[in-house]
Write a protein that holds these residues in place. Structure first.
Motif, PDB file in Angstrom:
ATOM      1  N   PHE A  54       0.888  -1.095   0.031  1.00 39.57           N
ATOM      2  CA  PHE A  54       0.060   0.032   0.049  1.00 39.57           C
ATOM      3  C   PHE A  54       0.836   0.921   0.037  1.00 39.57           C
ATOM      4  O   PHE A  54       1.975   1.381   0.780  1.00 39.57           O
ATOM      5  N   ASP A  55       0.583   2.081  -0.822  1.00 40.05           N
ATOM      6  CA  ASP A  55       1.430   3.434  -0.983  1.00 40.05           C
ATOM      7  C   ASP A  55       0.464   4.565  -0.446  1.00 40.05           C
ATOM      8  O   ASP A  55      -0.560   4.846  -1.120  1.00 40.05           O
ATOM      9  N   SER A  56       0.909   4.923   0.610  1.00 42.74           N
ATOM     10  CA  SER A  56       0.025   6.146   1.383  1.00 42.74           C
ATOM     11  C   SER A  56      -0.058   7.333   0.341  1.00 42.74           C
ATOM     12  O   SER A  56      -1.200   8.074   0.425  1.00 42.74           O
ATOM     13  N   SER A  57       1.075   7.523  -0.356  1.00 40.50           N
ATOM     14  CA  SER A  57       1.200   8.681  -1.404  1.00 40.50           C
ATOM     15  C   SER A  57      -0.080   8.644  -2.329  1.00 40.50           C
ATOM     16  O   SER A  57      -0.729   9.932  -2.757  1.00 40.50           O
ATOM     17  N   SER A  58      -0.395   7.663  -2.905  1.00 40.35           N
ATOM     18  CA  SER A  58      -1.374   7.569  -3.956  1.00 40.35           C
ATOM     19  C   SER A  58      -2.781   6.982  -3.372  1.00 40.35           C
ATOM     20  O   SER A  58      -3.862   6.912  -4.031  1.00 40.35           O
ATOM     21  N   ASN A  59      -2.705   6.626  -1.920  1.00 37.14           N
ATOM     22  CA  ASN A  59      -3.762   5.777  -1.469  1.00 37.14           C
ATOM     23  C   ASN A  59      -4.170   4.800  -2.251  1.00 37.14           C
ATOM     24  O   ASN A  59      -5.535   4.787  -2.370  1.00 37.14           O
ATOM     25  N   ALA A  60      -3.368   4.027  -2.492  1.00 39.41           N
ATOM     26  CA  ALA A  60      -3.760   2.581  -3.556  1.00 39.41           C
ATOM     27  C   ALA A  60      -3.191   1.425  -3.039  1.00 39.41           C
ATOM     28  O   ALA A  60      -1.920   1.638  -2.661  1.00 39.41           O
ATOM     29  N   TRP A  61      -3.598   0.466  -3.427  1.00 39.64           N
ATOM     30  CA  TRP A  61      -2.823  -1.034  -3.123  1.00 39.64           C
ATOM     31  C   TRP A  61      -2.193  -1.249  -4.519  1.00 39.64           C
ATOM     32  O   TRP A  61      -2.939  -0.988  -5.597  1.00 39.64           O
ATOM     33  N   TYR A  62      -1.060  -2.016  -4.706  1.00 40.60           N
ATOM     34  CA  TYR A  62      -0.401  -2.481  -5.838  1.00 40.60           C
ATOM     35  C   TYR A  62      -0.223  -3.860  -5.660  1.00 40.60           C
ATOM     36  O   TYR A  62       0.349  -4.409  -4.271  1.00 40.60           O
ATOM     37  N   TRP A  63       0.512  -4.402  -6.870  1.00 40.01           N
ATOM     38  CA  TRP A  63       0.984  -5.827  -6.761  1.00 40.01           C
ATOM     39  C   TRP A  63       2.408  -5.851  -7.334  1.00 40.01           C
ATOM     40  O   TRP A  63       2.482  -5.517  -8.507  1.00 40.01           O
ATOM     41  N   LEU A  64       3.339  -6.290  -6.435  1.00 37.51           N
ATOM     42  CA  LEU A  64       4.591  -6.685  -7.225  1.00 37.51           C
ATOM     43  C   LEU A  64       4.775  -7.937  -7.415  1.00 37.51           C
ATOM     44  O   LEU A  64       4.910  -8.751  -6.622  1.00 37.51           O
ATOM     45  N   ASP A  65       5.020  -8.038  -8.923  1.00 40.62           N
ATOM     46  CA  ASP A  65       4.758  -9.754  -9.337  1.00 40.62           C
ATOM     47  C   ASP A  65       6.191  -9.950  -9.597  1.00 40.62           C
ATOM     48  O   ASP A  65       7.320  -9.657 -10.154  1.00 40.62           O
ATOM     49  N   ASN A  66       6.469 -11.271  -8.677  1.00 43.14           N
ATOM     50  CA  ASN A  66       7.777 -11.955  -8.874  1.00 43.14           C
ATOM     51  C   ASN A  66       8.194 -12.435 -10.341  1.00 43.14           C
ATOM     52  O   ASN A  66       9.349 -12.597 -10.624  1.00 43.14           O
TER      53      ASN A  66
END
Length: 435
Positions: A346-358
């Protein structure tokens, strides 16, 4: 045309290890055999006449080591058409044909035709071979193969049982190392064989191009298990890498024949090889917490990625047009563990969740559906399909095409019946598409 009777060859010499012996070579001159003769050579040795000259009664003994190649050639006048030269053994056993040349023209004596074949004996029970050259005279009277005849010779192979190796492990022959299992030399078939020696705790490659000899100071491509750097990645339904299906790799063997693991350097540059599978790293890789980029074709290290990534750096870093997330200078969502799928952040600066794909080295996933094992609803259930948009943000609410709906809290794709803003909707139980 009249043909004179040929005398049969009788071969009875005592031989040393795995050798050919020709003890009698008498042939009456005349007919289309008068200019025909056989030659034989071992390995890179020059070919030697073993039958043809009626005045030649010299004995020939040619030693052939196990799995060493030997070449047979039959020569005759250019006016004689050589249909083929065949080699047969008792009980239907066969030799391994390495190469052949049918109806070549002698570069020194251009008036001669020849057929030449190179073989290897892999079956140590073979003790005799029979060579037959099928020929016919090219003339007005015999314009085709309707009047063929055969020129034959027999070779005897003796095996010295005192030289046999009936055990398991390494055996040195002529200064080269070979691996045996139950007395059988390995790596002589196909491209070769990869083996593990527990005594040295190392992997080796037995190269068929050199008769099973252990490969040294050589890069080899293998279709075996390759780990995270493998060329052929296959994923399970839950998104994890199927280790047994993830194959295809370049590996390196050092001067001792050991499979290289870790860092390696030669005149071309610096390389990295997976510590488990020995796979050569290509593209982006995180090694001991540091980022590197290896040429995607050659595997040569091109650069260490350090710009803007200090030990205390946390945030996004754009590298070659792709976004990666770092925490305390370490890239997140990436691991050489083949079962590691990635990381949700979760990036608070954009208030969004992301997926980091291995599967992409920890790169931010965009325009992608991902299955996650995290919490899916207020009841504590886990396991959900979520979607990330073109910016990499987890979608919540209706999709852009209004065919899907994602939970506003957990991002879970709705399936089955759901009440949304007072209206009942049904979403396919498998695909999640609204009916």
């Amino acid at each position: 045309m009249k043909f004179k009777k040929l005398l049969a060859l009788i071969i009875t010499s005592l031989l040393v290890i795995s050798s050919f012996a020709i003890t009698e070579q008498k042939v009456k001159a005349g007919g289309i055999f008068s200019d025909g003769f056989f030659q034989v050579g071992v390995g890179d040795q020059p070919l030697k006449v073993v039958w043809g000259d009626p005045d030649m009664v010299e004995e020939n003994a040619i030693t052939i080591n196990e799995n060493q190649t030997f070449t047979l050639r039959y020569n005759n006048d250019k006016s004689v058409k050589i249909v083929d030269m065949t080699v047969s053994c008792k009980d239907g056993r066969t030799l391994t044909l390495v190469s052949e040349n049918l109806n070549g023209v002698d570069q020194i004596i251009e008036s001669r035709h020849y057929v030449e074949k190179t073989f290897r004996i892999d079956d140590k029970t073979i003790d005799e071979i029979y060579v037959a050259a099928k020929i016919y005279q090219v003339s007005v009277n015999y314009p085709d193969e309707t009047n063929t005849t055969t020129h034959t010779i027999k070779f005897v192979i003796n095996h010295d049982s005192s030289s046999d190796f009936s055990g398991n492990g390494w055996k040195t022959e002529d200064g080269n190392d070979y691996w045996y299992e139950d007395g059988v030399k390995q790596g002589t078939q196909g491209r070769g064989k990869e083996i593990y020696d527990p005594e040295t705790d190392a992997w080796y490659w037995l190269d068929s191009v050199s008769g099973g000899q252990v490969a040294k100071s050589k890069d080899v491509y293998q279709e075996s298990k390759a780990g995270i750097f493998g060329d052929n990645k296959v994923y399970k339904e839950d998104g994890t890498i199927d280790v047994d299906a993830n194959t295809g790799k370049w590996v390196r063997y050092d001067s001792n024949g050991h499979m290289v693991k870790g860092w390696s350097e030669n005149s071309n540059g610096k390389y990295y090889f997976d510590m488990t599978y020995g796979t050569m790293a290509k593209g982006y890789a995180t090694i001991d917490g540091k980022e590197y980029y290896f040429n995607p074709y050659t595997g040569v290290l091109e650069r260490e990625i350090t710009d803007g990534i200090s030990g205390d750096f946390t945030g996004w870093k754009n590298i070659d047009g792709a976004d990666y997330w770092y925490e305390n200078g370490v890239r997140q969502g990436y691991s050489t563990d083949v079962n590691y799928r990635g990381k949700e952040i979760f990036d608070s600066s954009s208030n969004a969740w992301y997926w980091l794909d291995n599967v992409d080295g920890g790169r931010k996933a965009v325009n992608k559906d991902v299955f996650q094992e995290s919490q899916a609803d207020d009841n504590g259930n886990k396991g959900k399909w979520v979607r990330y948009d073109g910016e990499g943000h987890m979608i919540k609410g209706w999709s852009a095409d209004n065919n899907y709906y994602f939970d506003f809290t957990y991002g879970t794709m709705y399936k089955g019946w759901h009440n949304i803003d007072g209206t009942e909707y049904y979403f396919d139980e498998v695909t999640g598409v609204r009916s």
